[in-house]
Design an enzyme around this catalytic site. Structure first.
Site, mmCIF file in Angstrom:
data_model
loop_
_atom_site.group_PDB
_atom_site.id
_atom_site.type_symbol
_atom_site.label_atom_id
_atom_site.label_comp_id
_atom_site.label_asym_id
_atom_site.label_seq_id
_atom_site.Cartn_x
_atom_site.Cartn_y
_atom_site.Cartn_z
ATOM 1 N N LYS B 87 38.171 22.798 -16.762
ATOM 2 C CA LYS B 87 38.719 23.397 -17.983
ATOM 3 C C LYS B 87 38.057 24.753 -18.218
ATOM 4 O O LYS B 87 36.837 24.883 -18.062
ATOM 5 C CB LYS B 87 38.461 22.464 -19.164
ATOM 6 C CG LYS B 87 39.056 22.937 -20.480
ATOM 7 C CD LYS B 87 38.765 21.925 -21.583
ATOM 8 C CE LYS B 87 39.374 22.343 -22.909
ATOM 9 N NZ LYS B 87 39.094 21.354 -23.982
ATOM 10 N N SER B 162 43.016 19.592 -26.432
ATOM 11 C CA SER B 162 43.079 20.914 -25.874
ATOM 12 C C SER B 162 42.957 20.965 -24.348
ATOM 13 O O SER B 162 43.269 22.004 -23.753
ATOM 14 C CB SER B 162 41.983 21.779 -26.483
ATOM 15 O OG SER B 162 40.713 21.243 -26.158
ATOM 16 N N SER B 186 40.063 15.846 -27.372
ATOM 17 C CA SER B 186 40.682 16.777 -26.431
ATOM 18 C C SER B 186 40.651 16.361 -24.964
ATOM 19 O O SER B 186 41.277 17.011 -24.130
ATOM 20 C CB SER B 186 40.036 18.160 -26.558
ATOM 21 O OG SER B 186 40.521 18.815 -27.697
#
Lengths: 96, 505
Positions: B87, B162, B186
């Site tokens: 990420k 996210s 997330s």
């Protein structure tokens, strides 16, 4: 109680955010909605609650202070928009 | 050949790598081809590290060759030669780290995050950096300044967020696993929306060093993969003490071992009434109840429990996380890094740079947090939310005296349509209602696939455990995955239309 545009503008100044007129209007309604929702917390009986709840069981331990390697000058300045010599360069902070 | 490679789990791939039937280069090539063919449509990646990936794959193949000759190489981890994605809020030295924000569009970190470093030391092949809501603030990945990621099961829908880029990449076979981060759900919510397994470890179990800070008392680095077994391999690599993060725990990380014969006899699963709300999607509730029946067959006992302060998790979180964010993001002043919009004075430059660099959700949370922390409102908002957090944590402590884990939905619904919720922040926040409590309490939780709805969208179930109970969660999810096939389903490439590449890599 909805936040006024003046209040939003004051918060923006504290937060160092330059907001457009449209953002001021939008945020005054959106933040008011969110804060109204957050007011549910006033219904909780906090008499039994701890003052501030940390999430670690004990205090965070301190590590020994052992000198180690750190970023080079070049690495430290590498992402800056403006530098001069060994320093970051910023516009005047004080009017003199 | 390559599509069958992409459906392998990490442990199976590791086995084939060791026997020499496949090479890390094959796996890497297959992932990059999959990215090439699907990512124009899905937009899971913000930056590809192709050259680095092949360098690491060749190195892994050399190590594997040494192993076959009886020589012990630098690492013999099962992750050796496995292509993974990161990420884009975790630093990888020399590769831009955008956090999905214009603010950091050109930022190149001169260091590597602890969790990424651990994976590299174990021989990971790093494929690239995945899309995220800006500074991890969001639940759909629509808040990325570089355009949304799409759900591989239905490209009209969001992948969750996210960590939506990581979830979509793993679900679509573009990576064997990925790192995500979980501040309010997330890792777990996008795992559920994309039909994969996502582990949010105990707060402090994985070092936050090199993770760009959002809500520092809530942020956890988590593992995303196509099975609990694979997530366990990633977790084993990244968990453990790091002196550079003062909240990192020194308690040793035990190795993961599955329950013998997958028997969950003697384990008690708490079912909290507060997590089954009127208005939640019936198919989600049905999938959870069916999964619980499977757990009962495996020998676990289902026990009703109560977490009475659950309804206060959402208001508490949406004061505390923005408060921490407003402080953390004060560092972006256009001086040392990040976008710079020159102005006559320092404060003016500070304000204009932030106006140009931050998107609407980030501005909203900074504003909210600044308000909650400001003189005159601190006691009414921040202090009150902290106290409510203590009560939520106490609810869990009490429940875990009766049960080993707590089962719940991950989200009240399956994946939303793009644009469905992003106009109204509060309705977006309400979707996080079942994931926030674990972050507030600092406890671990795992999400894994438990079925599909009538639109063939994945439904996830969540198990939460007491601090450091990661192996219990992984073991139970693994046992479930030995007798169910939900996690083996992958979205077909047929679901994903070819689209012109509007997002340059």
């Amino acid at each position: 109680m909805p936040l006024t545009k003046k209040e939003i503008s004051d918060i923006a100044r504290l937060a160092r955010l330059q907001l457009s007129e449209a953002e001021l209007t939008l945020f005054s309604s959106q933040l008011s909605d969110i804060l109204e929702y957050a007011d549910r917390l006033s219904q909780v009986d906090l008499a039994q609650a701890d003052e501030i709840a940390g999430i670690l069981p004990d205090n965070a331990p301190l590590r020994d202070d052992i000198p180690g390697s750190s970023l080079s000058l070049e690495q430290s300045l590498g992402n800056a928009a403006s530098t001069e010599g060994r320093q970051f360069k910023v516009p005047p902070v004080l009017d003199v | 050949m390559s599509s069958s490679l992409l459906s392998l789990g990490i442990s199976r791939a590791a086995h084939l790598l060791r026997s020499g039937e496949i090479s890390s280069r094959d796996l890497t090539q297959a992932c990059l081809e999959q990215i090439e063919s699907l990512d124009g449509s899905l937009h899971a990646f913000l930056t590809l590290t192709t050259e680095e990936a092949f360098f690491r794959a060749n190195r892994a193949d050399f190590f594997l060759q040494q192993m076959r000759k009886g020589i012990t190489p630098e690492t013999t981890s099962p992750l050796l030669g496995i292509p993974l994605a990161i990420k884009d809020v975790l630093a990888l030295s020399g590769v831009r780290c955008t956090c999905g924000s214009r603010m950091l569009e050109t930022y190149i970190p001169p260091f590597t995050a602890h969790a990424v470093d651990k994976l590299l030391a174990d021989g990971m092949v790093v494929l690239g950096k995945t899309n995220t809501d800006e500074f991890a603030m969001g639940s759909t990945t629509e808040n990325s300044a570089f355009g949304p990621t799409r759900n591989p099961w239905d490209v009209a829908r969001v992948p969750g967020g996210s960590s939506g880029g990581s979830a979509a990449a793993v679900a679509a076979g573009m990576a064997f696993g990925a790192l995500g981060t979980d501040t309010g759900g997330s890792v777990r919510q996008p795992a559920a929306f994309c039909g994969i397994t996502g582990l949010k470890p105990t707060y402090g179990r994985v070092s936050r060093w090199g993770l760009v800070a959002y809500g520092s008392s809530l942020d956890s680095v988590g593992c995303m993969a196509r099975s609990a077994e694979d997530a366990a391999l990633i977790y084993a690599s990244i968990a453990g003490h790091d002196p550079r993060d003062s909240t990192s725990h020194e308690i040793p990380v035990p190795g993961f071992t599955p329950y013998a014969e997958n028997s969950l006899k003697g384990l008690r699963i708490g079912l909290p009434q507060e997590y089954f709300l009127p208005g939640m999607q019936a198919e989600v509730e049905n999938a959870i109840r069916s999964a619980l029946a499977v757990f009962e067959k495996l020998g676990a006992e289902i026990v009703p429990v109560s977490l009475p302060h659950t309804e206060y998790a959402l208001p508490a979180y949406y004061l505390l996380a923005p408060a921490e964010a407003s402080a953390n993001l004060a560092r972006y002043d256009g001086t040392r890094y990040g976008i710079n919009r020159p102005a006559a004075g320092y404060i003016e430059q500070f304000m204009s740079s932030r106006a140009a660099g931050f998107g609407p959700e980030v501005k909203r949370r900074i504003m909210l947090g600044t308000y909650a922390l400001s003189a005159g409102y601190y006691d009414a908002y921040y202090a009150r939310a902290q106290k409510a957090r203590g009560l939520i944590r106490r609810d869990f402590d009490q429940a875990f005296q009766q049960v080993d884990v707590i089962a719940a939905p991950v989200a009240p619904t399956t994946a939303y349509l793009l644009g469905e919720r992003n106009k109204d922040p509060l309705s977006m926040y309400l979707g996080d209602i079942f994931t926030l409590p674990a972050n507030l309490a600092g406890i671990p939780a795992i999400a894994f696939p438990a079925g599909f709805d009538s639109n063939r969208l994945p439904v996830g179930i969540q198990l939460m455990g007491h601090a450091f109970a990661e192996n219990t969660l992984l073991g139970m999810a693994h046992a479930y995955q030995q007798v169910t096939l939900w996690h083996r389903q992958m979205p077909g490439a047929a679901n994903i239309p070819e689209e012109t590449k509007e997002h340059g890599l």
